[in-house]
Scaffold this motif. Structure first.
Motif, PDB file in Angstrom:
ATOM      1  N   ASN A 147      -9.291  12.777  86.826  1.00  0.00           N
ATOM      2  CA  ASN A 147      -9.702  12.562  85.441  1.00  0.00           C
ATOM      3  C   ASN A 147      -8.636  13.095  84.495  1.00  0.00           C
ATOM      4  O   ASN A 147      -8.784  14.134  83.853  1.00  0.00           O
ATOM      5  CB  ASN A 147     -11.046  13.242  85.182  1.00  0.00           C
ATOM      6  N   VAL A 148      -7.528  12.365  84.425  1.00  0.00           N
ATOM      7  CA  VAL A 148      -6.396  12.705  83.564  1.00  0.00           C
ATOM      8  C   VAL A 148      -5.938  11.417  82.874  1.00  0.00           C
ATOM      9  O   VAL A 148      -6.327  10.316  83.271  1.00  0.00           O
ATOM     10  CB  VAL A 148      -5.228  13.314  84.383  1.00  0.00           C
ATOM     11  N   PRO A 149      -5.108  11.518  81.841  1.00  0.00           N
ATOM     12  CA  PRO A 149      -4.556  10.289  81.247  1.00  0.00           C
ATOM     13  C   PRO A 149      -3.745   9.511  82.279  1.00  0.00           C
ATOM     14  O   PRO A 149      -3.010  10.102  83.080  1.00  0.00           O
ATOM     15  CB  PRO A 149      -3.667  10.819  80.115  1.00  0.00           C
ATOM     16  N   HIS A 150      -3.897   8.201  82.245  1.00  0.00           N
ATOM     17  CA  HIS A 150      -3.244   7.365  83.249  1.00  0.00           C
ATOM     18  C   HIS A 150      -2.245   6.412  82.612  1.00  0.00           C
ATOM     19  O   HIS A 150      -2.420   5.954  81.489  1.00  0.00           O
ATOM     20  CB  HIS A 150      -4.288   6.568  84.038  1.00  0.00           C
ATOM     21  N   GLY A 151      -1.196   6.150  83.377  1.00  0.00           N
ATOM     22  CA  GLY A 151      -0.205   5.175  82.964  1.00  0.00           C
ATOM     23  C   GLY A 151      -0.625   3.772  83.365  1.00  0.00           C
ATOM     24  O   GLY A 151      -1.786   3.508  83.657  1.00  0.00           O
TER      25      GLY A 151
END
Length: 384
Positions: A147-151
């Motif tokens: 659950n982190v920002p994704h590219g």
């Protein structure tokens, strides 16, 4: 007086009597009697394979009623595991417990290797022959979705002038790339091994999630990652590995790098470019990187098929001045270990600044994911 003979009365069935009165109908064939449709066979329940159990064990299944010998092989065990057939023709075996990771496996049915038809996760290859077993970690591993920002990963087709045909490549852009419309990024070129293709580093290597998680943890710089097809020589055209490296280098320098520069916000200095690969791709990255330190300041190799890389070293003076990092690693059980040790010894003898790492493991993807996690935080960092 002679009386006429009395006529005989013949009683006919009603149907025949009617037909006798309608001779036109009598010539028509009788309509067939409607038949009840045959009962459909009972539906065969779908095969669940692989099935992950809470204790870390995994059950593999395959429906093959006419098979005589079925086994399953994978990177999670030594040697094949025999499967047992029940009275419905379903083969199964439970193995493990298996440590959390991402593995390749395949079935062997009477001497024929095949993917698991019950599993839609197939490793991208030129000739697909292995399925993917994913056992997520708890807590999540670095290559797991978190659950982190994704590219974003984009698929492109480009016209290779160097090779005279269209070719695919995949490009990862880091979290925030679209929002930061004026920011330019360093570029990492990432190569696969023999038999794989441009999709393997994402589908099986989870390179995009490794980068997402490293960036979220503050361990790696946001970067663009370019993954292209390492098989530059058309299938059947040549079996010479050197010919493939030469063709791949032309395609990379003449077509791929200009394409990336035209379509992405890249920084175009050598200190903003890295090149690394595994196995065949490691030989390509070391060969091209050592030939062109003016284009790539960060050079790496994973379990590399080093080939003629030692011939490109010279006395090391120029390399030490131009390269920010020359890094390569190999597993202690890898069949390419001796070749990598020899290359490291040559670099040491010629006083070429480098980092050579030996780790546990063999020639397999669980090792290479760890290598990417080691290499990515080292590139595009400030150096002394």
């Amino acid at each position: 007086m002679h009386l006429p003979t009395r006529a005989r009365l013949i009683r006919l069935p009603a149907t025949l009597a009617l037909l006798s009165l309608l001779p036109g109908l009598a010539a028509q064939p009788a309509a067939p009697v409607a038949q009840r449709p045959a009962a459909r066979p009972a539906p065969v329940p779908p095969v669940v394979s692989p099935e992950l159990h809470s204790d870390g064990r995994v059950t593999f299944r395959l429906r093959a009623p006419k098979a005589t010998v079925v086994t399953v092989s994978g990177q999670f065990q030594k040697g094949p595991a025999a499967m047992v057939k029940d009275d419905t023709g379903l083969w199964s075996v439970t193995v493990g417990p298996i440590p959390s990771d991402l593995y390749e496996y395949s079935f062997n049915v009477d001497g024929v290797s095949m993917i698991d038809p019950g599993n839609p996760a197939i490793k991208p290859m030129r000739n697909p022959r292995t399925s993917i077993l994913e056992i997520r970690g708890e807590p999540p591993l670095l290559h797991d979705f978190q659950n982190v920002p994704h590219g974003r990963v984009s698929l492109h087709w480009y016209a290779s002038q160097a090779l005279g045909r269209r070719r695919p490549l995949q490009v990862y852009t880091p979290p925030g790339y679209e929002a930061n419309a004026t920011t330019r990024y360093p570029t990492q070129y990432l190569f696969h091994g023999s038999g794989d293709n441009e999709a393997t580093w994402v589908a099986h290597g989870h390179a995009h999630w490794i980068l997402d998680n490293l960036v979220a943890q503050g361990r790696a710089q946001p970067m663009i990652v370019v993954m292209l097809d390492g098989h530059a020589v058309a299938p059947g055209a040549s079996t010479d590995r050197n010919a493939n490296v030469v063709a791949f280098e032309r395609d990379l320098l003449q077509d791929v790098m200009p394409f990336v520069a035209a379509n992405y916000r890249t920084r175009e200095d050598a200190t903003s470019r890295g090149i690394v690969g595994l196995s065949m791709g490691g030989g390509q990255s070391l060969t091209i990187g050592l030939k062109h330190p003016d284009r790539f300041a960060w050079v790496g190799g994973m379990s590399s098929s080093v080939g003629g890389a030692a011939e490109l070293l010279g006395d090391g003076t120029a390399l030490n001045r131009q390269l920010k990092l020359l890094w390569f690693a190999c597993g202690k059980d890898d069949f390419l270990l001796k070749a990598n040790q020899d290359l490291a010894a040559t670099m040491t003898a010629r006083k070429i600044r480098h980092e050579y790492v030996e780790t546990e493991g063999n020639h397999s993807w669980p090792v290479w994911r760890r290598y990417l996690a080691d290499f990515a935080p080292r590139v595009f960092q400030a150096t002394k």
